[in-house]
Design a protein around this motif. Structure first.
Motif, PDB file in Angstrom:
ATOM      1  N   TYR A   1       0.833  -1.195   0.000  1.00  0.00           N
ATOM      2  CA  TYR A   1       0.000   0.000   0.000  1.00  0.00           C
ATOM      3  C   TYR A   1       0.869   1.247   0.000  1.00  0.00           C
ATOM      4  O   TYR A   1       2.034   1.208   0.422  1.00  0.00           O
ATOM      5  CB  TYR A   1      -0.905   0.037   1.242  1.00  0.00           C
ATOM      6  CG  TYR A   1      -1.884  -1.090   1.316  1.00  0.00           C
ATOM      7  CD1 TYR A   1      -3.195  -0.931   0.876  1.00  0.00           C
ATOM      8  CD2 TYR A   1      -1.506  -2.328   1.817  1.00  0.00           C
ATOM      9  CE1 TYR A   1      -4.101  -1.983   0.947  1.00  0.00           C
ATOM     10  CE2 TYR A   1      -2.403  -3.383   1.891  1.00  0.00           C
ATOM     11  CZ  TYR A   1      -3.692  -3.202   1.450  1.00  0.00           C
ATOM     12  OH  TYR A   1      -4.582  -4.237   1.514  1.00  0.00           O
ATOM     13  N   LYS A   2       0.277   2.339  -0.451  1.00  0.00           N
ATOM     14  CA  LYS A   2       0.903   3.648  -0.310  1.00  0.00           C
ATOM     15  C   LYS A   2       0.144   4.432   0.746  1.00  0.00           C
ATOM     16  O   LYS A   2      -1.085   4.434   0.771  1.00  0.00           O
ATOM     17  CB  LYS A   2       0.871   4.417  -1.631  1.00  0.00           C
ATOM     18  CG  LYS A   2       1.955   4.024  -2.623  1.00  0.00           C
ATOM     19  CD  LYS A   2       1.909   4.937  -3.838  1.00  0.00           C
ATOM     20  CE  LYS A   2       3.023   4.625  -4.821  1.00  0.00           C
ATOM     21  NZ  LYS A   2       2.958   5.529  -5.994  1.00  0.00           N
ATOM     22  N   ASP A   3       0.890   5.134   1.616  1.00  0.00           N
ATOM     23  CA  ASP A   3       0.225   6.002   2.577  1.00  0.00           C
ATOM     24  C   ASP A   3      -0.127   7.325   1.907  1.00  0.00           C
ATOM     25  O   ASP A   3       0.070   7.500   0.698  1.00  0.00           O
ATOM     26  CB  ASP A   3       1.099   6.198   3.821  1.00  0.00           C
ATOM     27  CG  ASP A   3       2.328   7.057   3.543  1.00  0.00           C
ATOM     28  OD1 ASP A   3       2.579   7.418   2.367  1.00  0.00           O
ATOM     29  OD2 ASP A   3       3.048   7.372   4.507  1.00  0.00           O
ATOM     30  N   ILE A   4      -0.654   8.273   2.667  1.00  0.00           N
ATOM     31  CA  ILE A   4      -1.124   9.522   2.066  1.00  0.00           C
ATOM     32  C   ILE A   4       0.020  10.396   1.559  1.00  0.00           C
ATOM     33  O   ILE A   4      -0.209  11.357   0.830  1.00  0.00           O
ATOM     34  CB  ILE A   4      -1.997  10.325   3.055  1.00  0.00           C
ATOM     35  CG1 ILE A   4      -1.215  10.684   4.316  1.00  0.00           C
ATOM     36  CG2 ILE A   4      -3.239   9.541   3.408  1.00  0.00           C
ATOM     37  CD1 ILE A   4      -2.006  11.552   5.281  1.00  0.00           C
ATOM     38  N   LYS A   5       1.257  10.063   1.929  1.00  0.00           N
ATOM     39  CA  LYS A   5       2.418  10.786   1.405  1.00  0.00           C
ATOM     40  C   LYS A   5       3.043  10.079   0.208  1.00  0.00           C
ATOM     41  O   LYS A   5       4.052  10.529  -0.314  1.00  0.00           O
ATOM     42  CB  LYS A   5       3.463  10.954   2.509  1.00  0.00           C
ATOM     43  CG  LYS A   5       3.056  11.913   3.624  1.00  0.00           C
ATOM     44  CD  LYS A   5       4.138  11.953   4.685  1.00  0.00           C
ATOM     45  CE  LYS A   5       3.824  12.996   5.740  1.00  0.00           C
ATOM     46  NZ  LYS A   5       3.924  14.371   5.243  1.00  0.00           N
ATOM     47  N   GLY A   6       2.454   8.923  -0.194  1.00  0.00           N
ATOM     48  CA  GLY A   6       2.971   8.207  -1.345  1.00  0.00           C
ATOM     49  C   GLY A   6       4.094   7.248  -1.029  1.00  0.00           C
ATOM     50  O   GLY A   6       4.770   6.752  -1.942  1.00  0.00           O
ATOM     51  N   ARG A   7       4.315   6.920   0.255  1.00  0.00           N
ATOM     52  CA  ARG A   7       5.393   6.026   0.644  1.00  0.00           C
ATOM     53  C   ARG A   7       4.884   4.586   0.693  1.00  0.00           C
ATOM     54  O   ARG A   7       3.799   4.316   1.201  1.00  0.00           O
ATOM     55  CB  ARG A   7       5.954   6.439   2.010  1.00  0.00           C
ATOM     56  CG  ARG A   7       6.523   7.842   2.023  1.00  0.00           C
ATOM     57  CD  ARG A   7       6.800   8.341   3.419  1.00  0.00           C
ATOM     58  NE  ARG A   7       5.588   8.426   4.217  1.00  0.00           N
ATOM     59  CZ  ARG A   7       5.521   9.040   5.403  1.00  0.00           C
ATOM     60  NH1 ARG A   7       6.585   9.611   5.903  1.00  0.00           N
ATOM     61  NH2 ARG A   7       4.381   9.083   6.072  1.00  0.00           N
ATOM     62  N   TRP A   8       5.687   3.658   0.195  1.00  0.00           N
ATOM     63  CA  TRP A   8       5.288   2.268   0.124  1.00  0.00           C
ATOM     64  C   TRP A   8       5.461   1.567   1.466  1.00  0.00           C
ATOM     65  O   TRP A   8       6.344   1.896   2.265  1.00  0.00           O
ATOM     66  CB  TRP A   8       6.117   1.521  -0.916  1.00  0.00           C
ATOM     67  CG  TRP A   8       5.659   1.733  -2.329  1.00  0.00           C
ATOM     68  CD1 TRP A   8       6.269   2.507  -3.272  1.00  0.00           C
ATOM     69  CD2 TRP A   8       4.502   1.171  -2.943  1.00  0.00           C
ATOM     70  NE1 TRP A   8       5.562   2.461  -4.447  1.00  0.00           N
ATOM     71  CE2 TRP A   8       4.473   1.641  -4.275  1.00  0.00           C
ATOM     72  CE3 TRP A   8       3.490   0.322  -2.514  1.00  0.00           C
ATOM     73  CZ2 TRP A   8       3.469   1.289  -5.169  1.00  0.00           C
ATOM     74  CZ3 TRP A   8       2.492  -0.037  -3.398  1.00  0.00           C
ATOM     75  CH2 TRP A   8       2.485   0.449  -4.715  1.00  0.00           C
ATOM     76  N   GLY A   9       4.599   0.573   1.674  1.00  0.00           N
ATOM     77  CA  GLY A   9       4.724  -0.268   2.857  1.00  0.00           C
ATOM     78  C   GLY A   9       3.864  -1.508   2.715  1.00  0.00           C
ATOM     79  O   GLY A   9       3.040  -1.624   1.798  1.00  0.00           O
ATOM     80  N   ILE A  10       4.076  -2.465   3.605  1.00  0.00           N
ATOM     81  CA  ILE A  10       3.266  -3.676   3.647  1.00  0.00           C
ATOM     82  C   ILE A  10       2.139  -3.459   4.651  1.00  0.00           C
ATOM     83  O   ILE A  10       2.369  -3.005   5.773  1.00  0.00           O
ATOM     84  CB  ILE A  10       4.113  -4.897   4.041  1.00  0.00           C
ATOM     85  CG1 ILE A  10       5.211  -5.123   2.997  1.00  0.00           C
ATOM     86  CG2 ILE A  10       3.251  -6.140   4.184  1.00  0.00           C
ATOM     87  CD1 ILE A  10       6.170  -6.242   3.351  1.00  0.00           C
ATOM     88  N   GLY A  11       0.910  -3.773   4.238  1.00  0.00           N
ATOM     89  CA  GLY A  11      -0.250  -3.507   5.079  1.00  0.00           C
ATOM     90  C   GLY A  11      -0.758  -4.736   5.808  1.00  0.00           C
ATOM     91  O   GLY A  11      -0.772  -5.841   5.274  1.00  0.00           O
ATOM     92  N   PHE A  12      -1.176  -4.515   7.050  1.00  0.00           N
ATOM     93  CA  PHE A  12      -1.784  -5.553   7.875  1.00  0.00           C
ATOM     94  C   PHE A  12      -3.200  -5.112   8.232  1.00  0.00           C
ATOM     95  O   PHE A  12      -3.395  -4.047   8.829  1.00  0.00           O
ATOM     96  CB  PHE A  12      -0.945  -5.798   9.129  1.00  0.00           C
ATOM     97  CG  PHE A  12       0.439  -6.310   8.830  1.00  0.00           C
ATOM     98  CD1 PHE A  12       0.683  -7.668   8.743  1.00  0.00           C
ATOM     99  CD2 PHE A  12       1.492  -5.427   8.617  1.00  0.00           C
ATOM    100  CE1 PHE A  12       1.955  -8.141   8.460  1.00  0.00           C
ATOM    101  CE2 PHE A  12       2.766  -5.889   8.335  1.00  0.00           C
ATOM    102  CZ  PHE A  12       3.001  -7.252   8.257  1.00  0.00           C
ATOM    103  N   HIS A  13      -4.187  -5.927   7.883  1.00  0.00           N
ATOM    104  CA  HIS A  13      -5.587  -5.539   8.003  1.00  0.00           C
ATOM    105  C   HIS A  13      -6.092  -5.621   9.442  1.00  0.00           C
ATOM    106  O   HIS A  13      -5.761  -6.562  10.176  1.00  0.00           O
ATOM    107  CB  HIS A  13      -6.452  -6.430   7.108  1.00  0.00           C
ATOM    108  CG  HIS A  13      -6.332  -6.104   5.654  1.00  0.00           C
ATOM    109  ND1 HIS A  13      -7.377  -5.582   4.921  1.00  0.00           N
ATOM    110  CD2 HIS A  13      -5.285  -6.195   4.799  1.00  0.00           C
ATOM    111  CE1 HIS A  13      -6.979  -5.386   3.669  1.00  0.00           C
ATOM    112  NE2 HIS A  13      -5.711  -5.751   3.576  1.00  0.00           N
ATOM    113  N   HIS A  14      -6.922  -4.632   9.782  1.00  0.00           N
ATOM    114  CA  HIS A  14      -7.580  -4.605  11.084  1.00  0.00           C
ATOM    115  C   HIS A  14      -9.018  -4.089  10.891  1.00  0.00           C
ATOM    116  O   HIS A  14      -9.305  -3.384   9.923  1.00  0.00           O
ATOM    117  CB  HIS A  14      -6.844  -3.686  12.060  1.00  0.00           C
ATOM    118  CG  HIS A  14      -5.415  -4.051  12.267  1.00  0.00           C
ATOM    119  ND1 HIS A  14      -5.018  -5.123  13.034  1.00  0.00           N
ATOM    120  CD2 HIS A  14      -4.267  -3.500  11.782  1.00  0.00           C
ATOM    121  CE1 HIS A  14      -3.701  -5.213  13.037  1.00  0.00           C
ATOM    122  NE2 HIS A  14      -3.221  -4.236  12.280  1.00  0.00           N
ATOM    123  N   THR A  15      -9.875  -4.420  11.832  1.00  0.00           N
ATOM    124  CA  THR A  15     -11.256  -3.968  11.773  1.00  0.00           C
ATOM    125  C   THR A  15     -11.672  -3.360  13.106  1.00  0.00           C
ATOM    126  O   THR A  15     -11.494  -3.981  14.161  1.00  0.00           O
ATOM    127  CB  THR A  15     -12.212  -5.130  11.430  1.00  0.00           C
ATOM    128  OG1 THR A  15     -11.854  -5.668  10.172  1.00  0.00           O
ATOM    129  CG2 THR A  15     -13.657  -4.634  11.370  1.00  0.00           C
TER     130      THR A  15
END
Length: 259
Positions: A53-67
């Motif tokens: 995923y990209k955050d709001i600044k456009g930086r890449w990262g691996i995302g872990f889902h939560h609810t």
């Protein structure tokens, strides 16, 4: 003529609400937020690789889902709050009053301001309990999600007596929350934080990240309801590993009675 007057009245009410800046409730029973927490990572070889995923600044990262789910009420310090659960675990209580949202973590602990949707561009949000948390409203925009107008506030890091030092750090979305869902994530080390993928009011999807036309490279599709909201919990917010035989339980953020 009567139909015309009713339409005119509805339009006038909407304009008044927009002008006041508080048209939708955020703290609502059964509300569900689908969020990913992003751990910094090197850019993937393709923009369509799931899990990146990209955050709001456009930086890449691996995302872990939560609810996150709002379910039921609790009283702390003599004040009634909606109970907020993260992946089935109670984390805090939320309450909303006239466009302002407050959060409390446990009994006899001072509540903290979480959101103030009355703020205008150039004004400062300051957590009076934690002086480190300050953000400036850089601009306010209007978006239409699920047929309703929402104020979207671009929030920038603010330090007293200094120029803004870290640019855009969050979006506050009236009636939805922010990039952390019901929590506003403050990331002072410059690393990616949380990303709100979608928000549900019951079974209705009222927001996706794509609605802002700001966030790209979201994989997988974010218009689907989070699968974790299909899980079954007891009244203490603990996830059940087997199908209940009888009793009162929480399913999709709502109470269900099994005979």
């Amino acid at each position: 003529m009567k139909k015309y007057l009713l339409l005119l009245f509805a339009f006038a009410c909407q304009m008044i609400s927009v002008a006041q800046g508080t048209t939708q409730q955020t703290v609502v029973e059964g509300r569900v937020w689908n969020v990913v927490s992003i751990i910094p990572a090197e850019p993937p070889e393709s923009d369509t690789i799931p899990g990146y995923y990209k955050d709001i600044k456009g930086r890449w990262g691996i995302g872990f889902h939560h609810t996150y789910v709002l379910n039921g009420d609790t009283i702390m310090g003599g004040v009634t709050y909606k109970k907020l659960f993260l992946d089935g675990r109670f984390v805090s209580g939320l309450r909303e009053e006239d466009g302002r949202i407050y959060e409390c973590y446990w009994n006899d602990y001072p509540e903290m301001p979480a959101f103030d949707f009355h703020l205008q561009a150039g004004e400062i949000f300051k957590d009076e309990v934690n002086d480190l948390v300050q953000m400036e409203v850089k601009q306010v925009r209007m978006f239409n999600f699920a047929g309703m107008n929402h104020r979207c506030m671009d929030m920038w890091t603010h330090v007293e007596g200094q120029d803004i030092i870290d640019g855009l750090v969050d979006y506050w979305i009236e009636g939805v929350g922010c990039m952390g869902g019901p929590h506003s994530p403050f990331w002072w080390d410059g690393t990616p934080g949380s990303l709100l993928l979608s928000c549900y009011d019951g079974d209705e999807c009222i927001f996706t990240a794509e609605d802002l036309n700001q966030i790209t490279n979201i994989q997988p599709a974010i218009s689907e309801k989070p699968s974790s909201s299909q899980k079954i919990y007891d009244l203490q917010g603990r996830q059940l590993t087997t199908t209940p035989q009888k009793g009162l339980y929480i399913v999709k953020g709502k109470k269900m009675f099994v005979k």
